[in-house]
Write a protein that holds these residues in place. Sequence first.
Motif, short mmCIF file in Angstrom:
data_model
loop_
_atom_site.label_atom_id
_atom_site.label_comp_id
_atom_site.label_asym_id
_atom_site.label_seq_id
_atom_site.Cartn_x
_atom_site.Cartn_y
_atom_site.Cartn_z
N ASN A 23 -1.73 48.51 -25.95
CA ASN A 23 -1.17 47.20 -26.27
C ASN A 23 0.35 47.27 -26.13
O ASN A 23 0.99 48.14 -26.73
CB ASN A 23 -1.58 46.82 -27.70
N GLU A 24 0.94 46.35 -25.39
CA GLU A 24 2.38 46.38 -25.12
C GLU A 24 3.21 46.29 -26.40
O GLU A 24 4.24 46.96 -26.53
CB GLU A 24 2.78 45.28 -24.15
N GLN A 25 2.78 45.48 -27.37
CA GLN A 25 3.55 45.37 -28.63
C GLN A 25 3.53 46.69 -29.40
O GLN A 25 4.56 47.10 -29.94
CB GLN A 25 2.99 44.24 -29.49
N ASP A 26 2.38 47.34 -29.44
CA ASP A 26 2.30 48.62 -30.15
C ASP A 26 3.08 49.71 -29.40
O ASP A 26 3.70 50.58 -30.02
CB ASP A 26 0.84 49.04 -30.34
N ARG A 27 3.07 49.66 -28.09
CA ARG A 27 3.86 50.61 -27.30
C ARG A 27 5.35 50.40 -27.57
O ARG A 27 6.12 51.36 -27.62
CB ARG A 27 3.54 50.47 -25.81
N GLN A 28 5.76 49.15 -27.73
CA GLN A 28 7.17 48.86 -28.03
C GLN A 28 7.55 49.39 -29.41
O GLN A 28 8.66 49.88 -29.60
CB GLN A 28 7.46 47.36 -27.94
N ILE A 29 6.63 49.31 -30.36
CA ILE A 29 6.89 49.89 -31.68
C ILE A 29 7.18 51.38 -31.54
O ILE A 29 8.13 51.90 -32.13
CB ILE A 29 5.70 49.65 -32.64
N ALA A 30 6.37 52.07 -30.73
CA ALA A 30 6.58 53.51 -30.51
C ALA A 30 7.95 53.77 -29.88
O ALA A 30 8.67 54.68 -30.30
CB ALA A 30 5.48 54.08 -29.63
N THR A 31 8.32 52.97 -28.91
CA THR A 31 9.63 53.13 -28.26
C THR A 31 10.76 52.89 -29.25
O THR A 31 11.73 53.65 -29.30
CB THR A 31 9.74 52.17 -27.07
N ASP A 32 10.62 51.85 -30.07
CA ASP A 32 11.64 51.56 -31.08
C ASP A 32 11.73 52.68 -32.11
O ASP A 32 12.83 53.01 -32.58
CB ASP A 32 11.36 50.22 -31.77
N LEU A 33 10.58 53.26 -32.48
CA LEU A 33 10.59 54.39 -33.41
C LEU A 33 11.37 55.57 -32.83
O LEU A 33 12.17 56.18 -33.53
CB LEU A 33 9.16 54.84 -33.71
N VAL A 34 11.11 55.89 -31.57
CA VAL A 34 11.84 57.00 -30.92
C VAL A 34 13.33 56.70 -30.91
O VAL A 34 14.15 57.56 -31.26
CB VAL A 34 11.30 57.25 -29.50
N ASP A 35 13.70 55.49 -30.51
CA ASP A 35 15.12 55.12 -30.46
C ASP A 35 15.78 55.20 -31.84
O ASP A 35 16.91 55.69 -31.98
CB ASP A 35 15.29 53.70 -29.90
N THR A 36 15.07 54.72 -32.86
CA THR A 36 15.62 54.73 -34.22
C THR A 36 15.73 56.15 -34.74
O THR A 36 16.73 56.52 -35.38
CB THR A 36 14.76 53.85 -35.15
N LEU A 37 14.73 56.98 -34.45
CA LEU A 37 14.80 58.38 -34.85
C LEU A 37 15.99 59.07 -34.19
O LEU A 37 16.74 59.79 -34.85
CB LEU A 37 13.50 59.11 -34.50
N GLN A 38 16.18 58.84 -32.91
CA GLN A 38 17.31 59.46 -32.20
C GLN A 38 18.64 59.03 -32.80
O GLN A 38 19.56 59.83 -32.91
CB GLN A 38 17.25 59.12 -30.70
N ALA A 39 18.73 57.77 -33.22
CA ALA A 39 19.97 57.27 -33.82
C ALA A 39 20.25 57.91 -35.18
O ALA A 39 21.40 57.97 -35.61
CB ALA A 39 19.90 55.75 -33.97
N HIS A 40 19.20 58.39 -35.85
CA HIS A 40 19.33 58.99 -37.19
C HIS A 40 19.02 60.48 -37.16
O HIS A 40 18.73 61.08 -38.20
CB HIS A 40 18.40 58.29 -38.17
N ARG A 41 19.10 61.08 -36.00
CA ARG A 41 18.70 62.47 -35.80
C ARG A 41 19.44 63.45 -36.72
O ARG A 41 18.89 64.47 -37.10
CB ARG A 41 18.90 62.85 -34.33
N ALA A 42 20.65 63.14 -37.12
CA ALA A 42 21.42 64.04 -37.98
C ALA A 42 20.79 64.17 -39.37
O ALA A 42 20.95 65.19 -40.02
CB ALA A 42 22.86 63.55 -38.11
N GLU A 43 20.05 63.14 -39.82
CA GLU A 43 19.49 63.18 -41.17
C GLU A 43 17.99 62.94 -41.22
O GLU A 43 17.42 62.80 -42.29
CB GLU A 43 20.21 62.15 -42.08
N CYS A 44 17.31 62.93 -40.07
CA CYS A 44 15.91 62.56 -40.05
C CYS A 44 15.17 63.31 -38.94
O CYS A 44 15.71 63.45 -37.83
CB CYS A 44 15.79 61.06 -39.84
N VAL A 45 13.94 63.77 -39.23
CA VAL A 45 13.15 64.51 -38.23
C VAL A 45 11.82 63.82 -37.92
O VAL A 45 11.06 64.30 -37.08
CB VAL A 45 12.89 65.96 -38.68
N GLY A 46 11.54 62.71 -38.58
CA GLY A 46 10.30 61.99 -38.32
C GLY A 46 10.34 60.61 -38.93
O GLY A 46 11.12 60.36 -39.86
N MET A 47 9.49 59.72 -38.41
CA MET A 47 9.43 58.35 -38.92
C MET A 47 8.04 57.79 -38.73
O MET A 47 7.35 58.12 -37.77
CB MET A 47 10.42 57.44 -38.18
N GLY A 48 7.66 56.92 -39.67
CA GLY A 48 6.45 56.12 -39.53
C GLY A 48 6.86 54.69 -39.23
O GLY A 48 7.95 54.25 -39.60
#
Length: 142
Positions: A23-48
Amino acid sequence: MERTIVTALAELGKPSAPADPTNEQDRQIATDLVDTLQAHRAECVGMGANMIGERKRVIVFVDEDLGGKATVMFNPVITDAEGAYETEEGCLSLDGERPTKRFDRIEVEYDNRRGRHCHARFSGWTAQIIQHEIDHCNGVII
């Protein structure tokens, strides 16, 4: 796209619905999660996904055994766990650290970004991260 981190316990405490990697919307959630994790990489190693306001069973984590690559799992379920231990964890959505029980070795079934069903084993720090993120999917707050 980087998204805002949810800190409202009422939202974080709700279980998430299954996600569809085709599903394109769910795939976009995954992409946004990766982007958000990368932006917070200094203090975060995973996200739900609920950490970015999406109640879908999608997680992302950094796997140091894979060179620090961000790994995405749709609908992860722990099928086996060994080596229980007590620890303390922090979370980007919460202040401070809290005690929790984790397992040193886990087996997980999940769907990857291509929609393929997978089974994998994890241990140590990576296993701990995955357990924390699956708790997010289940609405469990440490």
